[in-house]
Design a protein around this motif. Structure first.
Motif, PDB file in Angstrom:
ATOM      1  N   GLN A 193       5.594  -5.313 -13.121  1.00  0.00           N
ATOM      2  CA  GLN A 193       5.135  -3.936 -12.968  1.00  0.00           C
ATOM      3  C   GLN A 193       3.780  -3.720 -13.640  1.00  0.00           C
ATOM      4  N   ASP A 194       2.822  -3.207 -12.868  1.00  0.00           N
ATOM      5  CA  ASP A 194       1.465  -2.916 -13.361  1.00  0.00           C
ATOM      6  C   ASP A 194       0.777  -4.148 -13.931  1.00  0.00           C
ATOM      7  N   ASN A 195       1.256  -5.330 -13.565  1.00  0.00           N
ATOM      8  CA  ASN A 195       0.713  -6.558 -14.140  1.00  0.00           C
ATOM      9  C   ASN A 195       0.569  -7.655 -13.090  1.00  0.00           C
ATOM     10  N   THR A 196       0.495  -7.245 -11.807  1.00  0.00           N
ATOM     11  CA  THR A 196       0.489  -8.228 -10.738  1.00  0.00           C
ATOM     12  C   THR A 196      -0.537  -7.866  -9.670  1.00  0.00           C
ATOM     13  N   VAL A 197      -1.341  -8.832  -9.303  1.00  0.00           N
ATOM     14  CA  VAL A 197      -2.304  -8.679  -8.216  1.00  0.00           C
ATOM     15  C   VAL A 197      -1.667  -9.164  -6.924  1.00  0.00           C
ATOM     16  N   LEU A 198      -1.855  -8.400  -5.863  1.00  0.00           N
ATOM     17  CA  LEU A 198      -1.391  -8.798  -4.535  1.00  0.00           C
ATOM     18  C   LEU A 198      -2.613  -8.990  -3.646  1.00  0.00           C
ATOM     19  N   MET A 199      -2.745 -10.190  -3.095  1.00  0.00           N
ATOM     20  CA  MET A 199      -3.849 -10.519  -2.196  1.00  0.00           C
ATOM     21  C   MET A 199      -3.280 -10.873  -0.826  1.00  0.00           C
ATOM     22  N   ILE A 200      -3.986 -10.485   0.234  1.00  0.00           N
ATOM     23  CA  ILE A 200      -3.533 -10.776   1.598  1.00  0.00           C
ATOM     24  C   ILE A 200      -4.728 -11.280   2.403  1.00  0.00           C
ATOM     25  N   THR A 201      -4.516 -12.311   3.207  1.00  0.00           N
ATOM     26  CA  THR A 201      -5.589 -12.826   4.049  1.00  0.00           C
ATOM     27  C   THR A 201      -4.994 -13.596   5.216  1.00  0.00           C
ATOM     28  N   THR A 202      -5.859 -14.221   5.999  1.00  0.00           N
ATOM     29  CA  THR A 202      -5.422 -15.031   7.132  1.00  0.00           C
ATOM     30  C   THR A 202      -6.193 -16.340   7.163  1.00  0.00           C
ATOM     31  N   ASP A 203      -5.677 -17.314   7.881  1.00  0.00           N
ATOM     32  CA  ASP A 203      -6.287 -18.648   7.900  1.00  0.00           C
ATOM     33  C   ASP A 203      -7.386 -18.794   8.938  1.00  0.00           C
ATOM     34  N   HIS A 204      -7.345 -18.004   9.996  1.00  0.00           N
ATOM     35  CA  HIS A 204      -8.361 -18.061  11.056  1.00  0.00           C
ATOM     36  C   HIS A 204      -8.251 -16.817  11.917  1.00  0.00           C
ATOM     37  N   GLY A 205      -9.241 -16.620  12.781  1.00  0.00           N
ATOM     38  CA  GLY A 205      -9.188 -15.525  13.729  1.00  0.00           C
ATOM     39  C   GLY A 205      -8.693 -16.009  15.082  1.00  0.00           C
ATOM     40  N   ARG A 206      -9.027 -15.239  16.128  1.00  0.00           N
ATOM     41  CA  ARG A 206      -8.622 -15.594  17.487  1.00  0.00           C
ATOM     42  C   ARG A 206      -9.722 -15.137  18.455  1.00  0.00           C
ATOM     43  N   GLY A 207      -9.500 -15.397  19.724  1.00  0.00           N
ATOM     44  CA  GLY A 207     -10.411 -14.890  20.739  1.00  0.00           C
ATOM     45  C   GLY A 207     -10.340 -13.376  20.831  1.00  0.00           C
ATOM     46  N   SER A 208     -11.239 -12.787  21.616  1.00  0.00           N
ATOM     47  CA  SER A 208     -11.371 -11.328  21.618  1.00  0.00           C
ATOM     48  C   SER A 208     -11.052 -10.663  22.946  1.00  0.00           C
ATOM     49  N   ASN A 209     -10.575 -11.415  23.930  1.00  0.00           N
ATOM     50  CA  ASN A 209     -10.274 -10.798  25.224  1.00  0.00           C
ATOM     51  C   ASN A 209      -9.023 -11.439  25.831  1.00  0.00           C
ATOM     52  N   ALA A 210      -8.637 -10.953  26.993  1.00  0.00           N
ATOM     53  CA  ALA A 210      -7.401 -11.410  27.628  1.00  0.00           C
ATOM     54  C   ALA A 210      -7.428 -12.896  27.969  1.00  0.00           C
ATOM     55  N   ASP A 211      -8.611 -13.454  28.146  1.00  0.00           N
ATOM     56  CA  ASP A 211      -8.725 -14.868  28.505  1.00  0.00           C
ATOM     57  C   ASP A 211      -8.507 -15.804  27.324  1.00  0.00           C
ATOM     58  N   ASP A 212      -8.874 -15.346  26.125  1.00  0.00           N
ATOM     59  CA  ASP A 212      -8.864 -16.287  24.999  1.00  0.00           C
ATOM     60  C   ASP A 212      -8.160 -15.811  23.731  1.00  0.00           C
ATOM     61  N   TRP A 213      -7.559 -14.619  23.736  1.00  0.00           N
ATOM     62  CA  TRP A 213      -6.958 -14.097  22.501  1.00  0.00           C
ATOM     63  C   TRP A 213      -5.826 -14.969  21.968  1.00  0.00           C
ATOM     64  N   GLN A 214      -5.190 -15.746  22.853  1.00  0.00           N
ATOM     65  CA  GLN A 214      -4.080 -16.592  22.432  1.00  0.00           C
ATOM     66  C   GLN A 214      -4.535 -17.774  21.571  1.00  0.00           C
ATOM     67  N   HIS A 215      -5.828 -18.091  21.629  1.00  0.00           N
ATOM     68  CA  HIS A 215      -6.297 -19.357  21.085  1.00  0.00           C
ATOM     69  C   HIS A 215      -7.261 -19.181  19.908  1.00  0.00           C
ATOM     70  N   HIS A 216      -7.565 -20.297  19.257  1.00  0.00           N
ATOM     71  CA  HIS A 216      -8.570 -20.350  18.199  1.00  0.00           C
ATOM     72  C   HIS A 216      -9.016 -21.794  18.047  1.00  0.00           C
ATOM     73  N   ALA A 217     -10.306 -22.013  18.049  1.00  0.00           N
ATOM     74  CA  ALA A 217     -10.861 -23.361  17.889  1.00  0.00           C
ATOM     75  C   ALA A 217     -12.376 -23.262  17.949  1.00  0.00           C
ATOM     76  N   SER A 218     -13.047 -24.150  17.225  1.00  0.00           N
ATOM     77  CA  SER A 218     -14.507 -24.202  17.280  1.00  0.00           C
ATOM     78  C   SER A 218     -14.957 -25.071  18.452  1.00  0.00           C
ATOM     79  N   LYS A 219     -16.232 -25.054  18.732  1.00  0.00           N
ATOM     80  CA  LYS A 219     -16.788 -25.915  19.775  1.00  0.00           C
ATOM     81  C   LYS A 219     -16.524 -27.381  19.446  1.00  0.00           C
ATOM     82  N   LEU A 220     -16.667 -27.723  18.172  1.00  0.00           N
ATOM     83  CA  LEU A 220     -16.418 -29.092  17.742  1.00  0.00           C
ATOM     84  C   LEU A 220     -14.942 -29.458  17.898  1.00  0.00           C
ATOM     85  N   ALA A 221     -14.059 -28.505  17.622  1.00  0.00           N
ATOM     86  CA  ALA A 221     -12.621 -28.775  17.705  1.00  0.00           C
ATOM     87  C   ALA A 221     -12.165 -29.059  19.127  1.00  0.00           C
TER      88      ALA A 221
END
Length: 387
Positions: A284-312
């Motif tokens: 209590q009153d002595n704990t930091v809570l941090m939240i994040t994510t490991d990667h993003g995703r695509g931004s439209n209906a064609d690619d939102w399911q995926h994530h990868a760089s050009k190199l990947a």
């Protein structure tokens, strides 16, 4: 049928854990000085949903939203601010108001990964170690050669046997190099073991064997969260990682309805976690809570399911060869924090791009540790957390 079974499981475990919470609080008192830290990761949750709520181009697409899931009724509102509150009410009504968040690129708040791959293992390694290792170029179960900030803390007397990681994905023992680090890690389909098991933990062990996961290497997040909560109340670690995975897997499956529902349930987990921390002696009153994510995703209906760089897509992610330039935008992520040492500034506009490799140093700083003593080559602290 699966939905009914999961509901029964949640009711049983929720009652069992909550009924014993006060007993656990009084029986075990963590009086150690210093700040505690819980880091929650939500695999592949896009910044678009976090900051804008349900995406209308996906929400109204019959390819991604199945009949009977009623997500439009649950999560749609014409007003963007209200829409994001419908999806993650605790995050927006409490967490952000009492803490801070960055990553809303629509207002000039920019954060991205530093690694060149844009998928999970490299992302988690970057979060926990603060460095980019170009040899980590797949999601294969390879022991991480880099040292995480948890492993480094484990060498310090004040933290020994007070660190734990819980993950839905079965690769976390390799990401955190359990063999070398000797951290307590429960991931994939691991049962609770290695400490005096409560009745809740024993029940979860049985339920996990009885209730199938949709995936072969990722369990349902309810198990991960409830195992973690039980361990928190029973063992009282100073630092804990809770890595949830459903959002990413539902997205890969093309189930936007389940992706949204999982994000909403995750918000409930975070709300319950914060309530637990604020009503438990030693946290209590002595704990930091941090939240994040490991990667993003695509931004439209064609690619939102995926994530990868050009190199990947030229190598490990060859299954995405239809996207020769990679999944544009999958490098964009977000970060939020609240608790002692974190300035309550709400949504923050950044003056420069914040990077994923800065999270480890930020965590250590909030714990009162020197990140340079951990790894002088790791990313610097996220100044927006403190200013």
């Amino acid at each position: 049928m699966l939905k009914k079974i999961i509901l029964i499981m949640l009711l049983l475990t929720g009652f069992s854990i909550n009924a014993n919470a006060d007993k656990g609080n009084s029986a075990i008192d963590n009086t150690a000085s210093g700040t505690n830290l819980v880091l929650v990761t939500i695999d592949g949750l896009r910044w678009q949903e976090l900051f804008s709520g349900a995406d209308p181009s996906l929400l109204k697409n019959e390819k991604f939203v199945r009949q009977g899931h009623h997500v439009q009724e649950k999560f749609w509102h014409d007003n963007e601010e209200k829409r994001r509150q419908l999806l993650m009410p605790f995050f927006w009504n409490t967490f952000v108001k009492e803490g801070m968040v960055i990553g809303n690129r629509n207002i000039g708040s920019n954060m991205s990964i530093a690694n060149q791959w844009h998928f999970s293992y490299p992302g988690y390694s970057e979060i926990f170690t603060g460095v980019v290792d170009h040899s980590i170029n797949s999601n294969k179960k390879k022991l991480n050669p880099q040292i995480s900030f948890l492993e480094w803390l484990n060498t310090k007397e004040d933290y020994q046997h007070k660190l734990a990681a819980f993950g839905s994905w079965d690769v976390f023992p390799f990401i955190l190099n359990k063999e070398r680090s000797q951290l307590y890690i429960n991931a994939g389909f691991d049962s609770a073991k290695g400490y005096a098991l409560s009745n809740q933990a024993k029940l979860l062990n049985n339920l996990q064997k009885e209730i199938p996961s949709p995936w072969h290497n990722v369990r349902l997040d309810s198990f991960t969260y409830r195992y973690a909560k039980d361990y928190l109340l029973t063992v009282k670690p100073k630092v804990m990682i809770i890595a949830l995975g459903e959002t990413d897997d539902f997205a890969h499956d093309g189930h936007y309805d389940s992706y949204l529902s999982s994000a909403h349930q995750t918000d409930k987990f975070i709300a319950d976690l914060w309530h637990t921390l604020q009503t438990t002696s030693g946290y209590q009153d002595n704990t930091v809570l941090m939240i994040t994510t490991d990667h993003g995703r695509g931004s439209n209906a064609d690619d939102w399911q995926h994530h990868a760089s050009k190199l990947a897509v030229q190598g490990y992610m060859k299954n995405l060869k239809a996207f020769p330039n990679g999944i544009i935008g999958s490098e964009n992520i977000w970060f939020a924090a609240m608790g002692p040492g974190v300035r309550a500034r709400g949504e923050i506009k950044t003056t420069q791009e914040v990077k994923q490799n800065q999270i480890a140093a930020t965590a250590l700083t909030l714990l009162g540790e020197d990140p340079k003593a951990f790894n002088p080559t790791a990313g610097s602290v996220i100044q927006e957390v403190f200013e």
